[in-house]
Each structure stands twice: as C-alpha cells, then as structure tokens.
Write an enzyme that holds these catalytic residues in place. Sequence first.
Site, PDB file in Angstrom:
ATOM      1  N   SER A  75       4.679   6.838   2.405  1.00 56.37           N
ATOM      2  CA  SER A  75       5.258   5.559   2.810  1.00 56.37           C
ATOM      3  C   SER A  75       4.648   4.433   1.991  1.00 56.37           C
ATOM      4  O   SER A  75       3.443   4.410   1.750  1.00 56.37           O
ATOM      5  CB  SER A  75       4.979   5.271   4.294  1.00 56.37           C
ATOM      6  OG  SER A  75       5.367   6.342   5.126  1.00 56.37           O
TER       7      SER A  75
ATOM      8  N   HIS B   5       0.779   5.169   1.281  1.00 56.17           N
ATOM      9  CA  HIS B   5       0.028   6.020   2.216  1.00 56.17           C
ATOM     10  C   HIS B   5       0.660   7.410   2.239  1.00 56.17           C
ATOM     11  O   HIS B   5       1.889   7.532   2.311  1.00 56.17           O
ATOM     12  CB  HIS B   5       0.039   5.417   3.616  1.00 56.17           C
ATOM     13  CG  HIS B   5      -0.745   6.202   4.611  1.00 56.17           C
ATOM     14  ND1 HIS B   5      -2.121   6.207   4.628  1.00 56.17           N
ATOM     15  CD2 HIS B   5      -0.355   7.039   5.613  1.00 56.17           C
ATOM     16  CE1 HIS B   5      -2.543   7.008   5.598  1.00 56.17           C
ATOM     17  NE2 HIS B   5      -1.494   7.519   6.209  1.00 56.17           N
TER      18      HIS B   5
ATOM     19  N   ASP C  86      -2.815   0.784   8.244  1.00 55.31           N
ATOM     20  CA  ASP C  86      -1.578   1.521   7.929  1.00 55.31           C
ATOM     21  C   ASP C  86      -0.456   1.177   8.907  1.00 55.31           C
ATOM     22  O   ASP C  86       0.408   2.011   9.201  1.00 55.31           O
ATOM     23  CB  ASP C  86      -1.830   3.032   7.916  1.00 55.31           C
ATOM     24  CG  ASP C  86      -2.829   3.446   6.842  1.00 55.31           C
ATOM     25  OD1 ASP C  86      -2.841   2.816   5.775  1.00 55.31           O
ATOM     26  OD2 ASP C  86      -3.603   4.380   7.079  1.00 55.31           O
TER      27      ASP C  86
ATOM     28  N   ASN D  72       0.842  -1.192   0.000  1.00 55.07           N
ATOM     29  CA  ASN D  72       0.000   0.000   0.000  1.00 55.07           C
ATOM     30  C   ASN D  72       0.878   1.243   0.000  1.00 55.07           C
ATOM     31  O   ASN D  72       1.962   1.252   0.568  1.00 55.07           O
ATOM     32  CB  ASN D  72      -0.895   0.014   1.246  1.00 55.07           C
ATOM     33  CG  ASN D  72      -1.814   1.221   1.287  1.00 55.07           C
ATOM     34  OD1 ASN D  72      -2.486   1.533   0.314  1.00 55.07           O
ATOM     35  ND2 ASN D  72      -1.834   1.918   2.416  1.00 55.07           N
TER      36      ASN D  72
END
Length: 208
Positions: free
Chosen positions: A144, A117, A153, A115
Amino acid sequence: MSLSKTKPPIVLGILISGRGSNMISIAKAIQNGQVNATIGVVISDKPEAPGLEAARALGLTAIAISPRDFSSKTDYEQQLIATFDQHAASLIILAGYMRLVGPTLLDQYPAQILNIHPSLLPAFKGLDAQRQAFDYGVRISGCSVHFVTNELDGGPIVLQEAVPVMSDDSVQTLSHRILDAEHRLLPQAIQLFAEGKLGIKNQKAPII
C-alpha cells in the site's frame, strides 16, 4: 511513452534506512519517462545504509543525517527540513525509512509525505508486515502507498496492489514478490501526485 511536460517536474526528497531499492525504482521510472519528477536529495538516518552509495552511483545527492547527532527528535527533523529546503523538495517519500515521522516533519509537509508499506492496509501495520501476513496464513497479501499521518501506517490510502500467497511460499519468497509490487506501485503514486490528482478529503485520498 514519455510523459507530457506541460507541468514542471516535482522535486522529491527521499528518506531511506537500508538498501534503497524503492528509491532506485523511482529513479529508474523518472529516467524512463514514467514519472514527471526529479530527485532533489536522498537522506538516510543510517550512515552505513547501502542505499546511499546506490544513490550516488545514480548521480544523486545522498546524505546521512543520524538522529544520534541531535539532542531531540525535533532538532533532527528540523535538520531534515533544512536539507529538503536546500534542495527544493516539495514531496517527501519514505522509501524503506524505518523511523516514525514526528510532528515537526508532519506539520511542515501536510499531505506531502508518502509511504510504501508491505501489506494491504489496514492489515498488518508496523514492522515485519510480510512475516505477520505469512504467519497469519492469509491467501492474499500485497502493498500500500499511503499519506503519512501521526497514526502508524494509518494515513489515507492512495494505491494498493494485491500479491497472492503461494502454497510453497516462505517469508523470503513472499517478501520478494511484494517488493516487486512496491517497485511498480510507488512510482505510480508519485506520478498521480505530480499530475495534481491526489489530496486528502474526509480522511481519504480520492484520485481526482
């Protein structure tokens, strides 16, 4: 400079919810020879997402799979898995996917979901991270890339890039510069994975 083709390209399954700008940056990095990968399929949880048409304009397979069409999150994620399998995806990328990943998807792809972020994690998790950073008055923000786990997260961090907060910034201008950094960082992380340099050890993601 083109990448060495000693390893076959990995196949990506990309999840989006909106414009798909990170998906486009990945496609361009692949086209430019910066990432040894192919995009097997782009899936949006929102049928109206502009990123679907953007993907199709790039010649990619793009599909809408709406959670509203399923009786449970498990059923929805099983359909995602079936679609990824159909297109031989081995690395799943959350590129602006605005939905929490559940255990069905996590169990199917352990240490295989990345992912991006828009903050320097572990600061400013969750939604609207750019505004959180701006309202807090930080001098440095950023983005990130991390492995996805069952903690929001909170998975092991792979790469980060700092973005300075200017005195005349607004949330919009800061968000734009962070997005530019995302477009650089996510393809880098995918290439590290493609080279076999990423994994999870002791809740961290060391680069081998």
